[in-house]
Design a protein around this motif. Structure first.
Motif, PDB file in Angstrom:
ATOM      1  N   UNK A  95      -5.646   2.459  -2.806  1.00 16.81           N
ATOM      2  CA  UNK A  95      -5.439   1.466  -1.747  1.00 16.81           C
ATOM      3  C   UNK A  95      -5.877   2.024  -0.396  1.00 16.81           C
ATOM      4  N   UNK A  96      -5.465   3.260  -0.098  1.00 15.65           N
ATOM      5  CA  UNK A  96      -5.768   3.844   1.210  1.00 15.65           C
ATOM      6  C   UNK A  96      -7.159   4.477   1.265  1.00 15.65           C
ATOM      7  N   UNK A  97      -7.833   4.593   0.126  1.00 15.16           N
ATOM      8  CA  UNK A  97      -9.204   5.096   0.112  1.00 15.16           C
ATOM      9  C   UNK A  97     -10.196   4.013   0.511  1.00 15.16           C
ATOM     10  N   UNK A  98      -9.820   2.758   0.345  1.00 17.34           N
ATOM     11  CA  UNK A  98     -10.702   1.651   0.700  1.00 17.34           C
ATOM     12  C   UNK A  98     -10.800   1.470   2.208  1.00 17.34           C
ATOM     13  N   UNK A  99     -11.893   0.863   2.634  1.00 14.78           N
ATOM     14  CA  UNK A  99     -12.109   0.660   4.070  1.00 14.78           C
ATOM     15  C   UNK A  99     -11.625  -0.689   4.563  1.00 14.78           C
ATOM     16  N   UNK A 100     -11.305  -1.591   3.679  1.00 16.75           N
ATOM     17  CA  UNK A 100     -10.949  -2.944   4.076  1.00 16.75           C
ATOM     18  C   UNK A 100      -9.532  -3.282   3.633  1.00 16.75           C
ATOM     19  N   UNK A 101      -9.058  -4.413   4.129  1.00 15.50           N
ATOM     20  CA  UNK A 101      -7.792  -4.958   3.671  1.00 15.50           C
ATOM     21  C   UNK A 101      -6.596  -4.433   4.444  1.00 15.50           C
ATOM     22  N   UNK A 102      -5.486  -5.093   4.235  1.00 19.25           N
ATOM     23  CA  UNK A 102      -4.224  -4.715   4.855  1.00 19.25           C
ATOM     24  C   UNK A 102      -3.558  -3.696   3.943  1.00 19.25           C
ATOM     25  N   UNK A 103      -3.729  -2.438   4.250  1.00 14.45           N
ATOM     26  CA  UNK A 103      -3.285  -1.357   3.375  1.00 14.45           C
ATOM     27  C   UNK A 103      -1.767  -1.248   3.254  1.00 14.45           C
ATOM     28  N   UNK A 104      -1.043  -1.708   4.268  1.00 12.96           N
ATOM     29  CA  UNK A 104       0.412  -1.591   4.253  1.00 12.96           C
ATOM     30  C   UNK A 104       1.107  -2.844   3.732  1.00 12.96           C
ATOM     31  N   UNK A 105       0.351  -3.875   3.355  1.00 12.80           N
ATOM     32  CA  UNK A 105       0.938  -5.138   2.893  1.00 12.80           C
ATOM     33  C   UNK A 105       1.846  -4.891   1.691  1.00 12.80           C
ATOM     34  N   UNK A 106       3.081  -5.345   1.807  1.00 16.95           N
ATOM     35  CA  UNK A 106       4.033  -5.251   0.705  1.00 16.95           C
ATOM     36  C   UNK A 106       4.667  -3.888   0.502  1.00 16.95           C
ATOM     37  N   UNK A 107       4.323  -2.905   1.329  1.00 14.52           N
ATOM     38  CA  UNK A 107       4.898  -1.565   1.177  1.00 14.52           C
ATOM     39  C   UNK A 107       6.164  -1.419   2.007  1.00 14.52           C
ATOM     40  N   UNK A 108       7.183  -0.836   1.412  1.00 15.10           N
ATOM     41  CA  UNK A 108       8.361  -0.449   2.176  1.00 15.10           C
ATOM     42  C   UNK A 108       8.088   0.955   2.691  1.00 15.10           C
ATOM     43  N   UNK A 109       8.297   1.153   3.997  1.00 17.65           N
ATOM     44  CA  UNK A 109       8.029   2.463   4.581  1.00 17.65           C
ATOM     45  C   UNK A 109       9.226   2.924   5.392  1.00 17.65           C
ATOM     46  N   UNK A 110       9.313   4.228   5.561  1.00 18.10           N
ATOM     47  CA  UNK A 110      10.222   4.823   6.523  1.00 18.10           C
ATOM     48  C   UNK A 110       9.411   5.038   7.787  1.00 18.10           C
ATOM     49  N   UNK A 111      10.086   5.375   8.898  1.00 22.26           N
ATOM     50  CA  UNK A 111       9.362   5.623  10.140  1.00 22.26           C
ATOM     51  C   UNK A 111       9.751   6.962  10.724  1.00 22.26           C
ATOM     52  N   UNK A 112       8.743   7.668  11.261  1.00 23.68           N
ATOM     53  CA  UNK A 112       8.947   8.933  11.937  1.00 23.68           C
ATOM     54  C   UNK A 112       8.768   8.751  13.431  1.00 23.68           C
ATOM     55  N   UNK A 113       8.620   9.845  14.178  1.00 20.57           N
ATOM     56  CA  UNK A 113       8.428   9.770  15.634  1.00 20.57           C
ATOM     57  C   UNK A 113       7.275   8.838  15.996  1.00 20.57           C
ATOM     58  N   UNK A 114       7.463   8.055  17.046  1.00 19.91           N
ATOM     59  CA  UNK A 114       6.433   7.123  17.472  1.00 19.91           C
ATOM     60  C   UNK A 114       6.179   6.012  16.466  1.00 19.91           C
TER      61      UNK A 114
END
Length: 169
Positions: A95-114
């Motif tokens: 998913x993240x190797x591709x150059x197009x598309x919404x890579x974070x769509x549907x992903x649950x993420x944590x957040x760090x600084x900033x």
């Protein structure tokens, strides 16, 4: 069959392909490097050029192709994360190797600084301060200070010879 090592006088496409194939004989882990743009949009890309540099101070190194549109965004960010993918995360790598598309769509993420996006389910995650960048041929080399990390006892996603692999138990 092993071939004799000889100087490579050509620098054409054939040389580049053979060089890339030879580099593929070094097994690596797979990471996704993530950050946010100045507008707050999450961005990320798959990277296997990641390594430790120093324990004191804690430093890591990775590189990014000059040709990628996200290069300037990563050069300009204050923080980013190195997410070391686990064995079952090949889909994230692709998913993240591709150059197009919404890579974070549907992903649950944590957040760090900033607000740096941190992927869930990884073997390890390193939060880095973007400190030093060097020109390195057709890449930019990032050497950065690790300001935080976590790890999980999961088998890593391994890449060797152009394919994802598994570690033997």
């Amino acid at each position: 069959m092993t071939q004799q090592i000889a100087p490579q006088p050509d620098s054409g496409e054939d040389f580049s392909r053979r060089f890339r194939n030879a580099l593929g004989m070094f097994a690596t882990g797979i990471t996704v490097v993530t950050t946010r743009t100045s507008a707050g949009e999450p961005i990320g890309l798959t990277v296997n050029s990641f390594n430790s540099v120093s324990l004191e101070p804690p430093l890591i190194v990775w590189s990014l192709a000059n040709s990628l549109p996200s290069r300037e965004l990563f050069e300009g960010c204050e923080y980013y994360a190195i997410n070391v993918l686990a064995e079952g995360q090949a889909e994230l790598s692709q998913r993240f190797a591709g150059r197009m598309g919404e890579k974070f769509a549907g992903l649950e993420i944590d957040e760090g600084p900033g607000g740096v996006p941190l992927l869930k389910g990884c073997c390890a995650r390193f939060i880095c301060r973007n400190t030093v960048r060097h020109a390195g041929g057709d890449h930019v080399v990032f050497i950065s200070e690790v300001i935080g990390f976590d790890r999980d006892e999961r088998a890593p996603l391994v890449y060797f010879g152009g394919s994802y692999r598994r570690l033997a138990p």
